[in-house]
Design a protein around this motif. Structure first.
Motif, mmCIF file in Angstrom:
data_model
loop_
_atom_site.group_PDB
_atom_site.id
_atom_site.type_symbol
_atom_site.label_atom_id
_atom_site.label_comp_id
_atom_site.label_asym_id
_atom_site.label_seq_id
_atom_site.Cartn_x
_atom_site.Cartn_y
_atom_site.Cartn_z
ATOM 1 N N THR B 62 0.684 -1.610 0.345
ATOM 2 C CA THR B 62 0.208 0.124 -0.226
ATOM 3 C C THR B 62 0.712 1.415 0.254
ATOM 4 N N ALA B 63 1.959 1.042 0.954
ATOM 5 C CA ALA B 63 2.620 2.279 0.978
ATOM 6 C C ALA B 63 3.506 2.689 -0.556
ATOM 7 N N ARG B 64 3.472 4.005 -0.555
ATOM 8 C CA ARG B 64 3.759 4.328 -2.171
ATOM 9 C C ARG B 64 5.241 4.242 -2.341
ATOM 10 N N GLN B 65 5.891 4.353 -1.298
ATOM 11 C CA GLN B 65 7.131 4.269 -1.922
ATOM 12 C C GLN B 65 7.572 2.326 -2.165
ATOM 13 N N ASP B 66 7.188 1.958 -1.320
ATOM 14 C CA ASP B 66 7.076 -0.095 -1.738
ATOM 15 C C ASP B 66 6.373 0.253 -3.208
ATOM 16 N N ARG B 67 5.393 0.914 -3.803
ATOM 17 C CA ARG B 67 4.866 0.644 -4.322
ATOM 18 C C ARG B 67 6.066 1.581 -6.211
ATOM 19 N N ASN B 68 6.186 2.091 -5.903
ATOM 20 C CA ASN B 68 6.844 2.776 -7.012
ATOM 21 C C ASN B 68 8.921 1.825 -6.755
ATOM 22 N N ALA B 69 9.037 1.505 -5.700
ATOM 23 C CA ALA B 69 10.519 0.320 -6.038
ATOM 24 C C ALA B 69 9.804 -0.470 -6.519
ATOM 25 N N ALA B 70 8.699 -1.326 -6.452
ATOM 26 C CA ALA B 70 8.671 -2.075 -6.995
ATOM 27 C C ALA B 70 8.290 -1.986 -8.522
ATOM 28 N N SER B 71 7.903 -1.345 -9.017
ATOM 29 C CA SER B 71 7.462 -0.096 -10.170
ATOM 30 C C SER B 71 8.953 -0.484 -11.369
ATOM 31 N N VAL B 73 11.507 -2.132 -11.068
ATOM 32 C CA VAL B 73 12.431 -3.038 -10.786
ATOM 33 C C VAL B 73 12.454 -4.172 -12.387
ATOM 34 N N CYS B 74 11.076 -3.744 -12.956
ATOM 35 C CA CYS B 74 11.165 -4.201 -14.641
ATOM 36 C C CYS B 74 10.364 -3.946 -15.354
ATOM 37 N N LYS B 75 10.352 -4.332 -16.375
ATOM 38 C CA LYS B 75 9.082 -4.085 -17.363
ATOM 39 C C LYS B 75 7.761 -4.470 -17.116
ATOM 40 N N SER B 76 7.623 -5.650 -16.648
ATOM 41 C CA SER B 76 6.583 -6.429 -16.084
ATOM 42 C C SER B 76 5.809 -6.051 -15.048
ATOM 43 N N TRP B 77 6.706 -5.888 -13.993
ATOM 44 C CA TRP B 77 7.074 -5.505 -13.174
ATOM 45 C C TRP B 77 5.909 -4.039 -12.811
ATOM 46 N N TYR B 78 6.364 -3.275 -13.828
ATOM 47 C CA TYR B 78 6.237 -1.661 -13.111
ATOM 48 C C TYR B 78 4.709 -2.005 -14.243
ATOM 49 N N ARG B 79 4.178 -2.768 -15.219
ATOM 50 C CA ARG B 79 2.827 -3.316 -15.358
ATOM 51 C C ARG B 79 2.205 -3.501 -14.263
ATOM 52 N N ALA B 80 2.299 -4.373 -14.025
ATOM 53 C CA ALA B 80 1.682 -5.256 -12.811
ATOM 54 C C ALA B 80 1.586 -3.978 -11.867
ATOM 55 N N GLU B 81 2.164 -3.475 -11.555
ATOM 56 C CA GLU B 81 1.884 -2.238 -10.327
ATOM 57 C C GLU B 81 0.947 -1.206 -10.633
ATOM 58 N N ALA B 82 0.805 -0.957 -11.934
ATOM 59 C CA ALA B 82 0.671 -0.167 -12.372
ATOM 60 C C ALA B 82 -0.991 0.100 -12.841
ATOM 61 N N LEU B 83 -1.405 -2.093 -12.574
ATOM 62 C CA LEU B 83 -2.579 -2.126 -12.908
ATOM 63 C C LEU B 83 -3.051 -2.539 -11.756
ATOM 64 N N THR B 84 -2.543 -2.887 -10.016
ATOM 65 C CA THR B 84 -2.263 -2.880 -9.127
ATOM 66 C C THR B 84 -2.831 -1.787 -7.965
ATOM 67 N N ARG B 85 -1.804 -0.575 -8.772
ATOM 68 C CA ARG B 85 -2.333 0.830 -7.859
ATOM 69 C C ARG B 85 -3.873 1.057 -7.681
ATOM 70 N N SER B 86 -4.694 1.132 -5.989
ATOM 71 C CA SER B 86 -5.822 1.143 -6.570
ATOM 72 C C SER B 86 -5.886 3.174 -5.733
ATOM 73 N N GLY B 87 -4.419 3.398 -4.898
ATOM 74 C CA GLY B 87 -4.381 4.477 -4.446
ATOM 75 C C GLY B 87 -3.704 5.375 -4.762
ATOM 76 N N LEU B 88 -3.786 6.513 -6.494
ATOM 77 C CA LEU B 88 -3.287 7.840 -7.202
ATOM 78 C C LEU B 88 -2.443 8.602 -5.686
ATOM 79 N N PHE B 89 -1.449 8.807 -5.641
ATOM 80 C CA PHE B 89 -0.500 10.136 -4.907
ATOM 81 C C PHE B 89 -0.178 11.804 -5.901
#
Lengths: 197, 615
Positions: B62-71, B73-89
């Motif tokens: 949930t923490a956006r810093q964690d999500r940014n880090a995850a995104s 990692v690689c393009k695949s993670w970037y996409r998966a993260e973008a699809l699953t982010r429900s809270g936009l800051f």
């Protein structure tokens, strides 16, 4: 600025406090904040817009030692400033009375309440309704008093002409004149003084 | 700065600007099973399995810093993260465009957007600068039909924007407007009537225009979903009977903060209807013109006693101090008490605060004096956050609170994490004491209201006090300085303030070195706001290596020239450098009035007012 100079004089201020000289080493340029157009009088919830006329008023009517105030300082939001019950104590003089009184204009919300407060302040005064007008009178000797005030420009004005809030902002002191001396003043139109604005 | 900031990290703070490395094996195509057995089912690439797994796992981030880090990692993670982010800051509404944000994150349910810089709150910025909600709500209306929550801070919101919001999101649940303006009761009326699932309507420190519309009446006639209704900042009269009926048909209501047009008698009626409240803003806490006699006879003590879940109390906008004892029954449970609109003395505070053992957050006016603060220190051992506001926000010599109150708090409230303290005088000794007694401090904001005021006891600058704070408070992330400060203070901050993210400076420093120390020393610096300090072009240039890592830099009434700002704009193409005049009438002087710079993926914004120049 030596520390000793920073101590405040009994009158309140010294110029070291109000002057801020900013200059890179070697450059002669200075910026003196009391002179910039952004200084503004922050009293009484007046909107914090900068205008040179306000600065002039400040300089004229305040004592020389008064501090020039600065926009947005201290950093308190408008909502907090406006809601604070600031005191606005003004001197009240009555012609013929040996000493003055002081009252807080913020305690009143209207001209009607002001008359009431004056009636309380001076025991010999009573409010008498005369047609649509309410007048302050000394019933013992039938003398009528006309409330006047000194505004920011130093002019003596008849109380009741302007909206209440504007009056509170601009009033520096009050004087109850004997109406026999107020010969030159045009009679008030009743609605303005008796309105509750 | 050679890095290309066109990566995910622009969406939020605290991130390095790096493009995600390309991963050659992240192709999404499946491949046919081509073994000899003749099967022709499609085995997904291991990466696709991974992506599916990822989507399920990333939901828990949930923490956006964690999500940014995850995104990253690689393009695949970037996409998966973008699809699953429900809270936009969106920390700065101009750092990224609505189009870009909604294109990347397609399944967002909650959006937070921040607009103007904080100094705009103090009239340092001319009005109509920008931060309009319109382009965002228009884009989201198309991209996020399932949007549930909008949080806006320092944005310009119009009634039309609110109407569009109310019409576009059938499942809309939460609207929080903090320090916003541009809308009125008409806008509120549309939200109330059309957002049938509305749970939260929180208006906090916002300016609401009085359009004479009775918005309280506009809530649905049936039972509502309302859990939180906060309108203490709304300066308009409200229809009390409608409010009472609304409270009666809102069984889930937990938070209710009334404005100052609600009398204490009316408060009583509401409390009787809603004893389940956890958060209460009492409104005026006074008898307004109406029924003063009747109001004073009501049994307030019982009303408060009935609110067994009350943990947060605020309001007291025009307090009748005699009524204060009514709140005694709830004091022992309070974790949050806001007296910052109550002009009460120490004598009036002490009997109340004596009961508040669990208090964690306390906001108060300096009318309670050092005496009152001593009482707080004696009782509130769990205190985490203290804010002391001035009754008279002027630069006088005398003030009711001083270093004495600060010292007492530091000795009594050892768990303190956040403090905002307005005073007229202070000593280094008290500040140093706090730095040692309260090692958990994360936020230290001291406002000595007299400009350039030195240590009141020694006549020295306040360098040592603030130095001690950054040295001893190892968790410090937010700092506001004041009083007489030399470049030495900034040297300390640069040297020791390694976690400082937000810094506020006013009337401080001697030379460019001050700012250089900050920009060269504080690696985590995100938000820097400076006013009326002698920092010039050379100092500005010393931050070139860091500006892409910051949310913004604000400098007003300093010694910056237009050329100096231009140099920065030219050196950093992804930086938007705004130069403003504080007063349109005034001639442009030698120095720039206001510099406001921020990183952005979008370049120059298209809504600049006349008084703004983008270099």
């Amino acid at each position: 600025m030596s520390p000793e100079n920073e101590q405040h004089s009994p009158a309140g201020l010294n110029y070291d406090e109000t002057k801020l000289t900013l200059g890179l080493p070697g450059s002669g340029s200075k910026r003196v904040f009391s002179e910039t157009a952004t200084t503004v009088d922050l009293n009484l919830g007046s909107s914090c817009s900068s205008s040179t006329t306000t600065v002039d008023d400040e300089v004229k009517t305040q004592k020389p030692t008064a501090k020039a105030q600065v926009v947005g300082w201290p950093p308190v939001r408008g909502s907090r400033r406006n809601l604070m019950k600031s005191c606005k104590y003004v001197k009240v003089a009555v012609d013929g009375a040996p000493y003055l009184r002081k009252m807080d204009l913020e305690m009143c919300k209207s001209y009607q309440q002001l008359l009431g407060a004056l009636e309380d302040l001076f025991s010999f005064l009573t409010i008498r309704k005369d047609m649509n007008e309410r007048k302050l009178m000394d019933l013992a000797n039938g003398v009528e008093y006309v409330p006047t005030y000194e505004d920011r420009d130093g002019d003596w004005m008849l109380v009741g002409d302007v909206p209440w809030n504007m009056f509170v902002e601009s009033c520096k002191r009050l004087r109850l004149m004997k109406s026999s001396e107020a010969i030159g003043l045009a009679p008030r139109t009743p609605p303005k003084c008796t309105s509750s604005s | 700065m050679g890095d290309d900031p066109s990566s995910s990290s622009q969406m939020s703070e605290d991130d390095d600007d790096r493009s995600p490395p390309l991963d050659p094996s992240s192709s999404n195509k499946a491949r046919n099973c081509s073994s000899g057995s003749g099967c022709d089912y499609i085995i997904p690439y291991p990466d696709q399995v991974l992506e599916n797994v990822l989507e399920n796992v990333l939901c828990f981030l949930t923490a956006r810093q964690d999500r940014n880090a995850a995104s990253l990692v690689c393009k695949s993670w970037y996409r998966a993260e973008a699809l699953t982010r429900s809270g936009l800051f969106i920390g700065n509404c101009y750092a990224v465009s609505p189009r870009r944000a909604t294109a990347r994150f397609t399944r967002v349910r909650a959006v937070s957007i921040k607009g103007k810089p904080r100094f705009a709150d103090f009239n340092l910025m001319p009005p109509n600068w920008g931060a309009h909600f319109r382009p965002w709500v228009s884009a989201m209306a198309k991209a996020y039909p399932w949007l549930e929550k909008v949080y806006l801070k320092r944005m310009s919101v119009t009634d039309d924007d609110l109407a569009l919001l109310a019409e576009s999101f059938p499942g809309f649940k939460e609207l929080l407007l903090v320090c916003c303006d541009g809308f009125g009761t008409s806008g509120l009326a549309v939200v109330a009537s059309k957002c049938r699932q509305l749970k939260v309507l929180d208006l906090i420190e916002s300016e609401v225009l009085d359009d004479d519309v009775d918005w309280i009446c506009c809530f649905p006639e049936s039972l509502t979903c309302l859990e939180s209704l906060i309108f203490d900042c709304v300066e308009c009269h409200i229809n009390f009977e409608a409010l009472e009926r609304l409270v009666m048909r809102s069984p889930l209501l937990k938070k209710l903060r009334l404005n100052r047009h609600v009398s204490i008698g009316q408060l009583h009626r509401l409390m009787v209807r809603a004893p389940q409240l956890t958060h209460l803003g009492t409104g005026s806490f006074s008898t307004l013109e109406g029924n003063p006699q009747g109001d004073q006879e009501l049994d307030y003590v019982s009303a408060f006693a009935a609110c067994k879940s009350l943990v947060c109390l605020s309001g007291f906008r025009e307090i009748l101090p005699d009524q204060l004892p009514a709140i005694y029954p709830v004091c022992a449970n309070l974790t949050n008490l806001n007296f910052s609109y109550a002009n009460i003395t120490a004598e009036q505070l002490i009997p109340v605060i004596r009961h508040c053992h669990k208090l964690q957050i306390f906001w108060v006016l300096d009318s309670v004096c050092d005496e009152g603060l001593k009482a707080v220190a004696a009782t509130c051992k769990e205190l985490r956050e203290l804010r002391v506001f001035p009754v008279n926000a002027r630069e006088d010599t005398e003030g009711p609170v001083s270093e004495v109150g600060l010292q007492a708090i530091s000795e009594g409230c050892r768990k303190l994490q956040s403090i905002l303290y307005f005073c007229q005088r202070m000593t280094n000794a008290a500040v140093i004491a706090m730095s040692k007694n309260c090692p958990d401090l994360v936020v230290f904001r001291l406002c000595i209201m007299g400009r350039h005021r030195p240590d009141h006891a020694t006549g020295e600058s306040m360098d040592e006090g603030f130095g001690a704070i950054v040295m001893n408070c190892k968790k410090l992330t937010r700092l506001a300085v004041s009083g007489l400060l030399t470049d030495q203070a900034f040297s300390y901050i640069g040297q020791f303030g390694k976690l400082v993210r937000t810094l506020s400076v006013a009337f401080a420093g001697d030379s460019d070195m001050g700012l250089k120390y900050l920009l060269e020393g504080c690696p985590k610096l995100q938000k820097l706001e400076i006013r009326d300090s002698p920092f010039g072009d050379s100092a500005l240039r010393s931050g070139l290596h860091h500006y892409y890592n910051m949310r913004f830099l604000w400098m007003s009434s300093c010694l910056l020239t237009r050329e100096g700002c231009q140099d920065v704009a030219q050196a950093l193409p992804r930086l938007v450098v705004e130069v403003m005049k504080s007063d349109e009438e005034e001639e442009t002087g030698e120095y720039v009035d206001i510099l406001y710079l921020y990183r952005s993926l979008e370049g120059q914004r298209d809504d600049i007012p006349k008084f703004v120049d983008i270099l």
